[in-house]
Every structure is written in C-alpha cells, then in structure tokens.
Scaffold this active site. Sequence first.
Site, PDB file in Angstrom:
ATOM      1  N   PRO A   9      34.172  -4.389 -18.684  1.00 59.77           N
ATOM      2  CA  PRO A   9      34.019  -4.369 -17.233  1.00 59.77           C
ATOM      3  C   PRO A   9      34.053  -5.731 -16.571  1.00 59.77           C
ATOM      4  O   PRO A   9      33.488  -6.697 -17.078  1.00 59.77           O
ATOM      5  CB  PRO A   9      32.654  -3.699 -17.015  1.00 59.77           C
ATOM      6  CG  PRO A   9      31.972  -3.757 -18.331  1.00 59.77           C
ATOM      7  CD  PRO A   9      33.044  -3.768 -19.379  1.00 59.77           C
ATOM      8  N   ARG A  17      37.313 -14.538  -8.965  1.00 66.88           N
ATOM      9  CA  ARG A  17      35.920 -14.766  -8.570  1.00 66.88           C
ATOM     10  C   ARG A  17      35.243 -15.618  -9.640  1.00 66.88           C
ATOM     11  O   ARG A  17      35.681 -15.660 -10.779  1.00 66.88           O
ATOM     12  CB  ARG A  17      35.148 -13.436  -8.468  1.00 66.88           C
ATOM     13  CG  ARG A  17      35.825 -12.365  -7.688  1.00 66.88           C
ATOM     14  CD  ARG A  17      35.239 -12.230  -6.300  1.00 66.88           C
ATOM     15  NE  ARG A  17      36.098 -11.370  -5.473  1.00 66.88           N
ATOM     16  CZ  ARG A  17      36.071 -10.040  -5.496  1.00 66.88           C
ATOM     17  NH1 ARG A  17      35.204  -9.423  -6.257  1.00 66.88           N
ATOM     18  NH2 ARG A  17      36.893  -9.345  -4.744  1.00 66.88           N
ATOM     19  N   TYR A  22      33.733 -18.396 -15.300  1.00 68.27           N
ATOM     20  CA  TYR A  22      34.736 -17.771 -16.165  1.00 68.27           C
ATOM     21  C   TYR A  22      36.119 -18.425 -16.120  1.00 68.27           C
ATOM     22  O   TYR A  22      37.043 -17.956 -16.777  1.00 68.27           O
ATOM     23  CB  TYR A  22      34.860 -16.272 -15.828  1.00 68.27           C
ATOM     24  CG  TYR A  22      33.568 -15.528 -16.082  1.00 68.27           C
ATOM     25  CD1 TYR A  22      33.052 -15.415 -17.369  1.00 68.27           C
ATOM     26  CD2 TYR A  22      32.841 -14.968 -15.045  1.00 68.27           C
ATOM     27  CE1 TYR A  22      31.866 -14.763 -17.620  1.00 68.27           C
ATOM     28  CE2 TYR A  22      31.649 -14.303 -15.280  1.00 68.27           C
ATOM     29  CZ  TYR A  22      31.164 -14.207 -16.569  1.00 68.27           C
ATOM     30  OH  TYR A  22      29.990 -13.562 -16.809  1.00 68.27           O
ATOM     31  N   GLU A  98      34.987 -10.243 -32.057  1.00 63.99           N
ATOM     32  CA  GLU A  98      34.417 -10.227 -30.698  1.00 63.99           C
ATOM     33  C   GLU A  98      34.667 -11.577 -30.035  1.00 63.99           C
ATOM     34  O   GLU A  98      34.487 -12.623 -30.665  1.00 63.99           O
ATOM     35  CB  GLU A  98      32.913  -9.949 -30.793  1.00 63.99           C
ATOM     36  CG  GLU A  98      32.230  -9.875 -29.446  1.00 63.99           C
ATOM     37  CD  GLU A  98      30.824  -9.301 -29.553  1.00 63.99           C
ATOM     38  OE1 GLU A  98      30.655  -8.232 -30.174  1.00 63.99           O
ATOM     39  OE2 GLU A  98      29.890  -9.934 -29.022  1.00 63.99           O
TER      40      GLU A  98
HETATM   41  O1  CA2 Z   1      31.730 -14.578 -21.437  1.00 62.76           O
HETATM   42  C1  CA2 Z   1      32.198 -13.437 -21.557  1.00 62.76           C
HETATM   43  O2  CA2 Z   1      33.350 -13.226 -21.926  1.00 62.76           O
HETATM   44  C2  CA2 Z   1      31.328 -12.244 -21.166  1.00 62.76           C
HETATM   45  O3  CA2 Z   1      31.676 -11.165 -22.022  1.00 62.76           O
HETATM   46  C3  CA2 Z   1      31.680 -11.921 -19.727  1.00 62.76           C
HETATM   47  C4  CA2 Z   1      30.832 -10.779 -19.149  1.00 62.76           C
HETATM   48  C5  CA2 Z   1      29.345 -11.069 -19.365  1.00 62.76           C
HETATM   49  O4  CA2 Z   1      28.583  -9.941 -18.928  1.00 62.76           O
HETATM   50  C6  CA2 Z   1      29.022 -11.366 -20.808  1.00 62.76           C
HETATM   51  O5  CA2 Z   1      27.643 -11.697 -20.893  1.00 62.76           O
HETATM   52  C7  CA2 Z   1      29.835 -12.535 -21.329  1.00 62.76           C
HETATM   53  C8  CA2 Z   1      31.085 -10.626 -17.656  1.00 62.76           C
HETATM   54  C9  CA2 Z   1      32.520 -10.455 -17.293  1.00 62.76           C
HETATM   55  C10 CA2 Z   1      32.620 -10.595 -15.809  1.00 62.76           C
HETATM   56  O6  CA2 Z   1      33.866 -11.158 -15.491  1.00 62.76           O
HETATM   57  C11 CA2 Z   1      34.031 -11.650 -14.239  1.00 62.76           C
HETATM   58  C12 CA2 Z   1      35.151 -12.406 -14.024  1.00 62.76           C
HETATM   59  C13 CA2 Z   1      35.392 -12.948 -12.797  1.00 62.76           C
HETATM   60  C14 CA2 Z   1      34.490 -12.734 -11.763  1.00 62.76           C
HETATM   61  C15 CA2 Z   1      33.368 -11.963 -11.973  1.00 62.76           C
HETATM   62  C16 CA2 Z   1      33.142 -11.418 -13.222  1.00 62.76           C
END
Ligand code: CA2
Length: 148
Positions: A9, A17, A22, A98
């Site tokens: 998700p 964003r 990220y 992962e």
């Molecule tokens: O660091 C990662 O790849 C995560 O899997 C990203 C997840 C987070 O809940 C995990 O703890 C670590 C969140 C993905 C959200 O992606 C976004 C990207 C752009 C803007 C907002 C959210």
Amino acid sequence: MRILVINGPNLNLLGQREPDVYGAVSLAEIEARLARRAAALGVASLVCRQSNHEGELVTWIQEAPGQCDGLILNPAAYTHTSVAVRDALAAVHLPCIEVHLSNTHAREAFRHVSLTAPLCLGQIQGLGPLGYELALEALVNTLNRPQK
Ligand code: CA2
C-alpha cells in the site's frame, strides 16, 4: 527464471509525496530499472504488481507457485501488521527477498518489527530504489546456485 515483484500500500505514490522520506523516484521508474537489470541478468520474465489491498497481496502470493520461481516483496505498512501476508508466505515456500526503501530501524518503534522477514531469505532496507536491484541480483544468484 521468472520473478514476481510485489509492492504494498501507498507505494504507488512514490515520487509524488514525501520525497524527503521515500525519495523522488516513481514506482514506474523503479520497475523500469528492475526490468533493465533483469534483462542483463538473463531473467526470462519479470512481473511487477502493486496493491493497496491486503487480500490482493495474499492472493498474489498464494498464486505465485507455478507462475514464478522467486519473489521480491515490499509489503509496506503490512510488513508490521499482516499475519495474513506472513501466513501466505509461509504457505508457498518460494524464495523471497523483502525490500524497504527506508531504514525502518531508524524510524518509529512500530516499524522495527517485520512479521514477514522471518519467512524471507533476506531483507534489504535503507538503500532506496537500489535495494530492489540488489534483491533481484541476490535472488537470481540464489536460484542459479545448485540445490544442496
Ligand atoms: O521503506 C519502505 O519501503 C516501507 O515499506 C514503506 C512503507 C512503510 O509503511 C514501511 O514502514 C517502510 C510506506 C510506503 C508509503 O509510500 C509512500 C510513498 C510516497 C508518499 C507516501 C507514501
């Protein structure tokens, strides 16, 4: 060799964003880089999927045997919450790596636990988009190694 990449998700928002957390690279660009690396590594098929729905991730993992030889998985927030994704991984016995873009250990305490990592060969995190390419290389290396 066939590889399935599953992203969870909100990863569809990459590049649009929260670039401070990220990065500025979109999911489409990460997938394009992976496709190039896959071709260079001689991977016959690389399929990339993303869903915001837990059940869809579970279904894709359940259906993976027979369709692919290994998985690259970023379960995103479900990493920390989903017994269902974990149970699906346990059921399929496919090699899985992962990936996390961010270093979850440098973030909030609730991100320090991964329910899914124990079912994976390994975990790569904190290296941004490069982590996916390193995961692909590791998976190909593992799958090409003669079975013990
Ligand atoms: O660091 C990662 O790849 C995560 O899997 C990203 C997840 C987070 O809940 C995990 O703890 C670590 C969140 C993905 C959200 O992606 C976004 C990207 C752009 C803007 C907002 C959210």
